[in-house]
Design a protein around this motif. Sequence first.
Motif, PDB file in Angstrom:
ATOM      1  N   UNK A   1     -26.070  39.830  -4.103  1.00 32.88           N
ATOM      2  CA  UNK A   1     -24.688  39.369  -4.208  1.00 32.88           C
ATOM      3  C   UNK A   1     -24.080  39.222  -2.818  1.00 32.88           C
ATOM      4  N   UNK A   2     -23.667  38.002  -2.513  1.00 31.68           N
ATOM      5  CA  UNK A   2     -23.101  37.724  -1.198  1.00 31.68           C
ATOM      6  C   UNK A   2     -21.607  38.038  -1.178  1.00 31.68           C
ATOM      7  N   UNK A   3     -21.149  38.775  -0.180  1.00 31.83           N
ATOM      8  CA  UNK A   3     -19.701  38.956  -0.004  1.00 31.83           C
ATOM      9  C   UNK A   3     -19.153  37.722   0.703  1.00 31.83           C
ATOM     10  N   UNK A   4     -18.266  36.992   0.061  1.00 30.29           N
ATOM     11  CA  UNK A   4     -17.769  35.743   0.637  1.00 30.29           C
ATOM     12  C   UNK A   4     -16.250  35.780   0.757  1.00 30.29           C
ATOM     13  N   UNK A   5     -15.737  34.799   1.472  1.00 35.51           N
ATOM     14  CA  UNK A   5     -14.296  34.644   1.591  1.00 35.51           C
ATOM     15  C   UNK A   5     -13.915  33.246   1.109  1.00 35.51           C
ATOM     16  N   UNK A   6     -12.877  33.161   0.308  1.00 36.69           N
ATOM     17  CA  UNK A   6     -12.365  31.891  -0.178  1.00 36.69           C
ATOM     18  C   UNK A   6     -11.105  31.511   0.590  1.00 36.69           C
ATOM     19  N   UNK A   7     -11.043  30.255   1.012  1.00 36.28           N
ATOM     20  CA  UNK A   7      -9.859  29.710   1.659  1.00 36.28           C
ATOM     21  C   UNK A   7      -9.459  28.432   0.928  1.00 36.28           C
ATOM     22  N   UNK A   8      -8.229  28.003   1.177  1.00 38.07           N
ATOM     23  CA  UNK A   8      -7.757  26.737   0.635  1.00 38.07           C
ATOM     24  C   UNK A   8      -6.979  26.057   1.746  1.00 38.07           C
TER      25      UNK A   8
ATOM     26  N   UNK B   1     -24.499  38.907  10.195  1.00 45.32           N
ATOM     27  CA  UNK B   1     -24.647  39.523  11.517  1.00 45.32           C
ATOM     28  C   UNK B   1     -25.928  40.339  11.516  1.00 45.32           C
ATOM     29  N   UNK B   2     -26.873  39.943  12.351  1.00 42.85           N
ATOM     30  CA  UNK B   2     -28.160  40.629  12.344  1.00 42.85           C
ATOM     31  C   UNK B   2     -28.861  40.399  11.025  1.00 42.85           C
ATOM     32  N   UNK B   3     -29.053  41.456  10.251  1.00 43.48           N
ATOM     33  CA  UNK B   3     -29.779  41.345   8.989  1.00 43.48           C
ATOM     34  C   UNK B   3     -28.886  41.588   7.779  1.00 43.48           C
ATOM     35  N   UNK B   4     -27.561  41.429   7.939  1.00 38.18           N
ATOM     36  CA  UNK B   4     -26.661  41.730   6.840  1.00 38.18           C
ATOM     37  C   UNK B   4     -25.576  40.672   6.700  1.00 38.18           C
ATOM     38  N   UNK B   5     -25.401  40.171   5.461  1.00 42.74           N
ATOM     39  CA  UNK B   5     -24.328  39.227   5.170  1.00 42.74           C
ATOM     40  C   UNK B   5     -23.056  40.002   4.879  1.00 42.74           C
ATOM     41  N   UNK B   6     -21.918  39.511   5.402  1.00 47.87           N
ATOM     42  CA  UNK B   6     -20.657  40.212   5.206  1.00 47.87           C
ATOM     43  C   UNK B   6     -19.483  39.268   5.406  1.00 47.87           C
ATOM     44  N   UNK B   7     -18.311  39.740   5.062  1.00 46.66           N
ATOM     45  CA  UNK B   7     -17.093  38.983   5.312  1.00 46.66           C
ATOM     46  C   UNK B   7     -16.515  39.434   6.642  1.00 46.66           C
ATOM     47  N   UNK B   8     -15.743  38.574   7.315  1.00 42.88           N
ATOM     48  CA  UNK B   8     -15.193  38.938   8.625  1.00 42.88           C
ATOM     49  C   UNK B   8     -14.174  40.057   8.518  1.00 42.88           C
TER      50      UNK B   8
ATOM     51  N   UNK C   1     -36.746  31.851   5.943  1.00 50.39           N
ATOM     52  CA  UNK C   1     -35.583  31.058   6.325  1.00 50.39           C
ATOM     53  C   UNK C   1     -34.340  31.530   5.575  1.00 50.39           C
ATOM     54  N   UNK C   2     -34.523  31.865   4.328  1.00 53.93           N
ATOM     55  CA  UNK C   2     -33.406  32.363   3.520  1.00 53.93           C
ATOM     56  C   UNK C   2     -32.834  33.652   4.106  1.00 53.93           C
ATOM     57  N   UNK C   3     -33.711  34.506   4.622  1.00 50.98           N
ATOM     58  CA  UNK C   3     -33.273  35.771   5.214  1.00 50.98           C
ATOM     59  C   UNK C   3     -32.385  35.541   6.431  1.00 50.98           C
ATOM     60  N   UNK C   4     -32.606  34.444   7.146  1.00 49.35           N
ATOM     61  CA  UNK C   4     -31.761  34.152   8.297  1.00 49.35           C
ATOM     62  C   UNK C   4     -30.337  33.823   7.848  1.00 49.35           C
ATOM     63  N   UNK C   5     -30.215  33.257   6.655  1.00 48.98           N
ATOM     64  CA  UNK C   5     -28.932  32.784   6.164  1.00 48.98           C
ATOM     65  C   UNK C   5     -28.141  33.903   5.473  1.00 48.98           C
ATOM     66  N   UNK C   6     -28.837  34.746   4.709  1.00 43.46           N
ATOM     67  CA  UNK C   6     -28.131  35.769   3.925  1.00 43.46           C
ATOM     68  C   UNK C   6     -28.533  37.196   4.273  1.00 43.46           C
ATOM     69  N   UNK C   7     -29.423  37.368   5.263  1.00 47.32           N
ATOM     70  CA  UNK C   7     -29.848  38.714   5.623  1.00 47.32           C
ATOM     71  C   UNK C   7     -30.865  39.256   4.639  1.00 47.32           C
ATOM     72  N   UNK C   8     -31.111  40.535   4.744  1.00 43.78           N
ATOM     73  CA  UNK C   8     -32.084  41.199   3.871  1.00 43.78           C
ATOM     74  C   UNK C   8     -31.362  42.116   2.900  1.00 43.78           C
ATOM     75  N   UNK C   9     -31.578  41.880   1.612  1.00 43.91           N
ATOM     76  CA  UNK C   9     -30.972  42.721   0.592  1.00 43.91           C
ATOM     77  C   UNK C   9     -31.951  43.831   0.198  1.00 43.91           C
ATOM     78  N   UNK C  10     -31.458  45.001  -0.157  1.00 40.90           N
ATOM     79  CA  UNK C  10     -32.336  46.099  -0.599  1.00 40.90           C
ATOM     80  C   UNK C  10     -33.191  45.671  -1.780  1.00 40.90           C
ATOM     81  N   UNK C  11     -34.442  46.040  -1.755  1.00 36.40           N
ATOM     82  CA  UNK C  11     -35.338  45.716  -2.860  1.00 36.40           C
ATOM     83  C   UNK C  11     -35.851  44.302  -2.784  1.00 36.40           C
TER      84      UNK C  11
END
Length: 231
Positions: A137-144, A160-167, A221-231
Amino acid sequence: MKSMTNSVKVSVLAGILMVASAGLAKHLTPSVKIADSKSQFQLADIIPVAFGGWTIDTTIIPLQVDPETQARLDKIYNQTLSRTYVDPQGNRVMLSIAYGGDQSSNMAVHLPEVCYGAQGFEVQKSGRSELRTDYGTLPVKHLYATNGPRQEPITYWITVGDKALTPGLDQRMQELRYGLSGAIPDAMLVRVSSIDSDTGAAYAIQEGFVRAMLSGMKPQDRARIIGNFPG
């Protein structure tokens, strides 16, 4: 005499503390770039041109930045990629990705709130959300964002590094963790948007787009975009 002895002790102790502080600061100053230990890649190569019914559409051009903003982006990022995709139903999603190999304090990611605002858009923050994928599950931010008649719902996240996150705090904590280990992380900013006045429908389409894109990518390549998730 006793007073002089105490003064000498205080001076010696102060000197020791100054040396120790300098040594600690030097030790904690990040010096190793994570990007240097990773294999080289090109965004244009790792993002598929077609996936899950989505194909590149050249009739709509993503938001273009002014020369001054572009110059700042060139200092921050090593690579950028902008494409527009269309599905069989005619839904269009604009994809923009920026990669920076040095996520130190003077290379902070250039957030969409800033980019759109600099282009004359009025940006309304819709807050944080989650985007469920087959890989986590990606933590995302919605804007309009609006600019005259143009209405553009936006979904984005930062890796950032190996983890996807919101700013914000999560991003700063991740950078601090790397910094304390003497490492400088790299960062990826992934943004998808569409022209639509119905934000709910737009976010749903964008979510489906992201899921399809990730499924069409190679694991490394996917890991570069969303990082590494547990499991």
